[in-house]
Scaffold this motif. Structure first.
Motif, PDB file in Angstrom:
ATOM      1  N   TYR A 131     -13.331  -1.776   1.333  1.00  8.70           N
ATOM      2  CA  TYR A 131     -13.483  -0.273   1.263  1.00  8.70           C
ATOM      3  C   TYR A 131     -12.137   0.152   0.626  1.00  8.70           C
ATOM      4  CZ  TYR A 131     -13.949   4.532   2.584  1.00  8.70           C
ATOM      5  OH  TYR A 131     -13.987   6.074   2.631  1.00  8.70           O
ATOM      6  N   ARG A 132     -12.431   1.215  -0.483  1.00  8.21           N
ATOM      7  CA  ARG A 132     -11.313   2.011  -1.114  1.00  8.21           C
ATOM      8  C   ARG A 132     -11.717   3.234  -0.993  1.00  8.21           C
ATOM      9  NH1 ARG A 132      -9.324   0.357  -6.466  1.00  8.21           N
ATOM     10  NH2 ARG A 132      -7.368   0.537  -5.369  1.00  8.21           N
ATOM     11  N   VAL A 133     -10.645   3.993  -1.067  1.00  6.20           N
ATOM     12  CA  VAL A 133     -11.027   5.463  -0.896  1.00  6.20           C
ATOM     13  C   VAL A 133     -10.938   6.144  -2.304  1.00  6.20           C
ATOM     14  CG1 VAL A 133      -9.712   7.831  -0.324  1.00  6.20           C
ATOM     15  CG2 VAL A 133      -9.293   5.872   1.125  1.00  6.20           C
TER      16      VAL A 133
ATOM     17  N   LEU B 290      -6.323  -4.169   3.691  1.00  5.37           N
ATOM     18  CA  LEU B 290      -6.264  -3.668   5.049  1.00  5.37           C
ATOM     19  C   LEU B 290      -7.431  -4.509   5.889  1.00  5.37           C
ATOM     20  CD1 LEU B 290      -5.874   0.278   4.647  1.00  5.37           C
ATOM     21  CD2 LEU B 290      -4.225  -1.244   5.509  1.00  5.37           C
TER      22      LEU B 290
ATOM     23  N   PHE C  13      -8.625  -4.432  -4.595  1.00  5.22           N
ATOM     24  CA  PHE C  13     -10.093  -4.847  -4.036  1.00  5.22           C
ATOM     25  C   PHE C  13     -10.454  -4.133  -2.981  1.00  5.22           C
ATOM     26  CE2 PHE C  13      -7.849  -8.182  -6.585  1.00  5.22           C
ATOM     27  CZ  PHE C  13      -8.949  -8.437  -7.725  1.00  5.22           C
ATOM     28  N   GLY C  14      -9.496  -3.606  -2.163  1.00  5.52           N
ATOM     29  CA  GLY C  14     -10.304  -3.175  -0.685  1.00  5.52           C
ATOM     30  C   GLY C  14     -10.126  -4.252   0.336  1.00  5.52           C
TER      31      GLY C  14
ATOM     32  N   LYS D 244       1.957   1.676  -3.421  1.00  3.03           N
ATOM     33  CA  LYS D 244       0.860   2.067  -4.401  1.00  3.03           C
ATOM     34  C   LYS D 244       0.376   3.435  -4.054  1.00  3.03           C
ATOM     35  CE  LYS D 244      -2.456  -0.982  -3.835  1.00  3.03           C
ATOM     36  NZ  LYS D 244      -3.086  -2.254  -3.939  1.00  3.03           N
ATOM     37  N   TYR D 245       0.421   4.045  -2.818  1.00  2.00           N
ATOM     38  CA  TYR D 245      -0.149   5.216  -2.612  1.00  2.00           C
ATOM     39  C   TYR D 245       0.932   6.218  -2.127  1.00  2.00           C
ATOM     40  CZ  TYR D 245      -4.283   2.327  -2.792  1.00  2.00           C
ATOM     41  OH  TYR D 245      -5.211   1.368  -3.099  1.00  2.00           O
TER      42      TYR D 245
ATOM     43  N   ASP E 188       5.134   6.025   5.218  1.00  2.00           N
ATOM     44  CA  ASP E 188       5.227   6.414   3.900  1.00  2.00           C
ATOM     45  C   ASP E 188       5.314   8.151   3.903  1.00  2.00           C
ATOM     46  OD1 ASP E 188       2.515   7.221   2.837  1.00  2.00           O
ATOM     47  OD2 ASP E 188       2.270   5.123   3.329  1.00  2.00           O
TER      48      ASP E 188
ATOM     49  N   ASN F  90       0.652  -1.220   0.004  1.00  2.00           N
ATOM     50  CA  ASN F  90       0.062   0.066   0.010  1.00  2.00           C
ATOM     51  C   ASN F  90       0.647   1.082  -0.075  1.00  2.00           C
ATOM     52  OD1 ASN F  90      -2.387  -1.131  -0.135  1.00  2.00           O
ATOM     53  ND2 ASN F  90      -3.036  -1.009   2.157  1.00  2.00           N
TER      54      ASN F  90
HETATM   55  P1  ADP Z   1      -6.562  -1.580  -1.991  1.00  2.00           P
HETATM   56  O1  ADP Z   1      -6.760  -3.008  -2.476  1.00  2.00           O
HETATM   57  O2  ADP Z   1      -7.326  -0.504  -2.487  1.00  2.00           O
HETATM   58  O3  ADP Z   1      -5.258  -1.249  -1.668  1.00  2.00           O
HETATM   59  P2  ADP Z   1      -6.650  -1.742   0.974  1.00  2.00           P
HETATM   60  O4  ADP Z   1      -7.607  -2.465   1.810  1.00  2.00           O
HETATM   61  O5  ADP Z   1      -5.474  -2.287   1.081  1.00  2.00           O
HETATM   62  O6  ADP Z   1      -7.443  -1.913  -0.457  1.00  2.00           O
HETATM   63  O7  ADP Z   1      -6.592  -0.183   1.087  1.00  2.00           O
HETATM   64  C1  ADP Z   1      -7.988   0.276   1.328  1.00  2.00           C
HETATM   65  C2  ADP Z   1      -7.807   1.884   0.779  1.00  2.00           C
HETATM   66  O8  ADP Z   1      -6.936   2.388   1.524  1.00  2.00           O
HETATM   67  C3  ADP Z   1      -6.949   2.062  -0.338  1.00  2.00           C
HETATM   68  O9  ADP Z   1      -7.990   2.166  -1.323  1.00  2.00           O
HETATM   69  C4  ADP Z   1      -6.453   3.302  -0.140  1.00  2.00           C
HETATM   70  O10 ADP Z   1      -7.273   4.433  -0.818  1.00  2.00           O
HETATM   71  C5  ADP Z   1      -6.234   3.442   1.126  1.00  2.00           C
HETATM   72  N1  ADP Z   1      -4.622   3.364   1.704  1.00  2.00           N
HETATM   73  C6  ADP Z   1      -4.399   2.012   1.951  1.00  2.00           C
HETATM   74  N2  ADP Z   1      -3.040   2.232   2.371  1.00  2.00           N
HETATM   75  C7  ADP Z   1      -2.660   3.494   2.022  1.00  2.00           C
HETATM   76  C8  ADP Z   1      -1.399   4.533   2.262  1.00  2.00           C
HETATM   77  N3  ADP Z   1      -0.469   3.999   2.772  1.00  2.00           N
HETATM   78  N4  ADP Z   1      -1.633   5.806   1.919  1.00  2.00           N
HETATM   79  C9  ADP Z   1      -2.704   6.055   1.413  1.00  2.00           C
HETATM   80  N5  ADP Z   1      -3.819   5.462   1.285  1.00  2.00           N
HETATM   81  C10 ADP Z   1      -3.799   4.446   1.583  1.00  2.00           C
END
Ligand code: ADP
Length: 717
Positions: A666-668, A683, A679-680, A623-624, A648, A620
């Motif tokens: 859940y996805r932001v 976490l 896939f959300g 990715k973010y 990060d 994550n």
């Molecule tokens: P995904 O498969 O979408 O990454 P996660 O359950 O891992 O699903 O994460 C859920 C959401 O949390 C992500 O869609 C993302 O928007 C946010 N997120 C997770 N980790 C981070 C991070 N380190 N920085 C910013 N946003 C994050």
């Protein structure tokens, strides 16, 4: 100044002096008058005696016509200085001899008058016959001055006057002293009365002087003051009470209306003005039925009922306000009685319950809507009174527990017993958490299986509820709904089974691919075939990603099915972190990953699962956050625990999103990450795996600055 306006002292002194002077004057006057007459009488006797002596002595001279002898006899009168004139008349009535000799005839009466004496301007005059054996020889005239007598009387009068004045002076001083005996108590009474009237202080008492009538008057006055004081006190108390009462009545939020026995309005408080819109000036004196929509007869009946001691229970009614608004009122009618218990009026206390009624109607409507909604959604409802220890289940809720009677249901016998053995402990724990306000805020959202009490059918149920707490944060009520999700759950299970099978089936060929890729990669490295090395390195990283995704899916299905099992072992934290970071660095070459160690720390965990947690967090972070930005994986000692974190410098997460971050799927929603696949579930799995390790995932994040995900595990080193 008039006598009656004089001060009492002067009045008394004046009365004494006037009385004294009157008495003295009367006495002195009488004395002087008496003296005057008695002196005159004595003088008359003296003169007549002298005249008789002279007359008898003169009889011979007259008989013998001897003038010289007659004059000689008369001259003997010289001895009495008061005799101023005397003469002898002969029997013919002619002046024969005179005294003093030199006086001429004109000084004497021409002819003798009748015998006897008379007083004439300062003199006593008289005629005394001169006889010898019944022969009238002549008459003696004698005139004596009364000046000496009058001087004596004058002197006496003067002495009397002096005595009177002296007596009056004495009387004045004596009266000034003695009048005090009377005036002092009266003045004291008057001063007391003035003091009281000026100060209004009825505790002052008059000083009693003596035991006479004035003493009794002072006693009576003081007694009267005592009574006035007691009454005043009572009046003050009553006034205070009634002003308190008036203030209460005025400040009351309820309309308080007084009604006389004639059924007219006698009092109308502020709240009545606000509620009914009429001012007290408009309403006082008006008939009561003007406001209360009862007919006059009803008012009479109420009056009769109250008179005969019947209590009228509060009731609800409707009235019309001044601006024609209909109000719902709760009305309490009570008798107003005097101190002897006689009915003197009626009081009406009216509370505006329009809003309450509206709310009641709204609640009824809402309840009806809810009933219809739950009916159509096939929602069952439950309501637990935690204080009374009772539980209410509607028929649908009962149905979901396989209960088809309407007898009492209980938490232990109906609910806990009705839960599936595999869910009971979990749900019991979650309910305990829901009852802890700090832990859950009273929210309850769970899924569990029930085993039908009569039909033994297994049903999947989704229950949502809310716990209500009292002021001490103790749970008092727990209400919520239950929904049958058996079908949905079965679909999900089927889907999970499918994913599980697919994932399982994919894992074996993927492992084979990965090992072949690594063999060929090793070969390519030997031959320094740059292109093949690059291609196979990417292929290797992609297979690692795929294998991580498959692990996630497998873990997810296991968790959902309750088949998730841990295989705990003691691992060295540094080693674990090192391995994970090395793998991650290989998969994600775009970001530098820094590792900060904590030496000699060991944890007892399922190392695969914790690795999965860290991989998900690092993935994550990669990715973010922007390519090239630093990611730190580390651990810190925190007392007996270890804090393990992944940090990060990426986009960060808003507070709103942080709340839901760990929910399944859940996805932001963020434009920037639209292209980032996922896939959300990452976490969600992190949070679930940590729950199995009695830990919890937490996040600190500032939008635009980055995020730190962290959790604590016990240091067992
Ligand atoms: P995904 O498969 O979408 O990454 P996660 O359950 O891992 O699903 O994460 C859920 C959401 O949390 C992500 O869609 C993302 O928007 C946010 N997120 C997770 N980790 C981070 C991070 N380190 N920085 C910013 N946003 C994050």
């Amino acid at each position: 100044m008039r006598f009656r306006d004089l001060p009492i002292r002067q009045k008394l002194t004046s009365v004494i002096l006037i009385t004294c002077s009157a008495a003295l004057l009367l006495m002195a006057g009488s004395y002087i008058v008496f003296e005057f007459f008695s002196f005159r009488k004595a003088e008359e006797r003296k003169v007549s005696t002298l005249a008789i002596v002279i007359a008898s002595n003169s009889s011979a001279a007259l008989a013998f016509q001897s003038q010289d002898e007659a004059n000689e006899i008369l001259s003997a009168l010289r001895a009495d200085k008061k005799v101023t004139a005397a003469c002898l008349y002969d029997s013919e009535g002619n002046i024969f001899a005179r005294y003093p000799k030199n006086l001429n005839n004109k000084s004497f009466p021409v002819k003798p008058d009748v015998d006897g004496y008379s007083f004439k301007s300062g003199f006593i005059e008289g005629f005394q016959p001169v006889n010898q054996k019944d022969v009238h020889l002549g008459t003696l005239f004698i005139k004596s001055s009364l000046a000496e007598l009058y001087a004596q009387i004058q002197f006496n009068s003067l002495v009397s006057l002096v005595l009177i004045v002296a007596t009056l002076f004495f009387g004045f001083f004596a009266s000034t002293i003695f009048q005090r005996a009377i005036s002092l108590p009266i003045i004291s009474l008057q001063k007391t009365a003035r003091n009281i009237s000026e100060k209004g202080d009825y505790s002052i008492r008059a000083v009693k002087i003596g035991n006479d009538e004035l003493g009794s008057l002072t006693d009576a006055f003081n007694h009267m003051l005592e009574q006035i004081e007691v009454k005043n006190q009572r009046i003050t108390e009553v006034n205070q009470e009634s002003s308190k009462l008036a203030a209460i009545v005025e400040s009351s939020g309820d309309a308080i209306i007084g009604i006389s026995l004639e059924l007219t309005i006698s009092s109308w408080n502020k709240a009545a003005e606000i509620i009914f819109g009429y001012t007290s000036e408009e309403m006082i004196g008006e008939p009561a039925y003007k406001i209360f929509a009862f007919h006059l007869d009803d008012q009479q009946n109420i009056l009769e009922m109250l008179r005969s001691g019947v209590q009228i229970k509060p009731f609800e009614t409707q009235v019309l306000t001044k601006d024609n608004k209909v109000l719902d009122l709760s009305l309490k009618i009570s008798p107003v009685k005097d101190s002897d218990g006689r009915l003197i009026g009626i009081s009406k206390i009216a509370r505006d319950i329009t809003e309450l009624k509206k709310n009641e109607r709204r609640i009824i409507e809402k309840e009806e809507h809810l009933r219809l909604a739950t009916q159509s959604a096939e929602l069952g409802t439950f309501d637990m009174d935690l204080k009374a220890g009772t539980m209410m289940w509607d028929p649908r809720c009962r149905e979901l527990f396989g209960i088809y009677h309407d007898k009492e249901v209980t938490y232990e016998d109906s609910f806990l017993t009705g839960l599936h053995d595999e869910d009971r402990d979990r749900i019991n724990k979650l309910i305990d958490e829901a009852f802890d306000k700090n832990l859950s805020g009273g929210d309850y959202d769970v899924e569990y299986r029930t085993v039908g009490q009569t039909d033994k059918k297994i049903r999947w149920v989704k229950a949502k509820g809310k716990v209500f707490f009292d002021q001490d944060d103790k749970p008092v009520r727990f209400i919520g709904s239950v929904l049958d999700i058996t079908k949905q759950k079965q679909d999900e299970l089927r889907k999970n089974d499918f994913i599980a099978i697919i994932s399982h089936e994919l894992r074996t060929p993927l492992t084979t691919i990965k090992s072949f890729v690594q063999i060929v990669l090793a070969k390519a490295k030997k031959n320094s075939d740059e292109f093949t090395i690059k291609a196979l390195t990417r292929a290797d990283s992609q297979t690692s990603k795929m294998s991580s995704m498959i692990s996630d899916f497998l873990n997810l299905t296991r968790i959902e099915e309750g088949k998730f099992k841990l295989q705990k072992q003691t691992v060295d934290v540094s080693t674990l972190l090192n391995e994970v970071v090395a793998d991650a660095q290989m998969i994600s070459s775009t970001h530098p990953i820094k590792l900060s160690y904590c030496e000699d720390s060991k944890i007892e965990v399922d190392s695969d699962k914790i690795s999965q947690v860290l991989v998900n967090l690092i993935t994550n972070a990669v990715k973010y956050s922007a390519a090239g930005s630093l990611i730190t994986v580390g651990c810190e000692k925190a007392g007996e625990d270890l804090k393990i974190y992944v940090q990060d410098k990426g986009e960060g997460i808003s507070l709103k999103d942080q709340e839901k971050l760990f929910s399944r799927f859940y996805r932001v929603e963020n434009e920037k990450f639209k292209t980032v696949s996922g896939f959300g579930i990452g976490l969600y799995l992190v949070s679930e795996i940590l729950k199995y390790h009695d830990s919890k995932i937490e996040v600190n994040s500032i939008e635009g600055e980055g995020s730190t995900f962290f959790f604590y595990l016990k240091d067992v080193a």
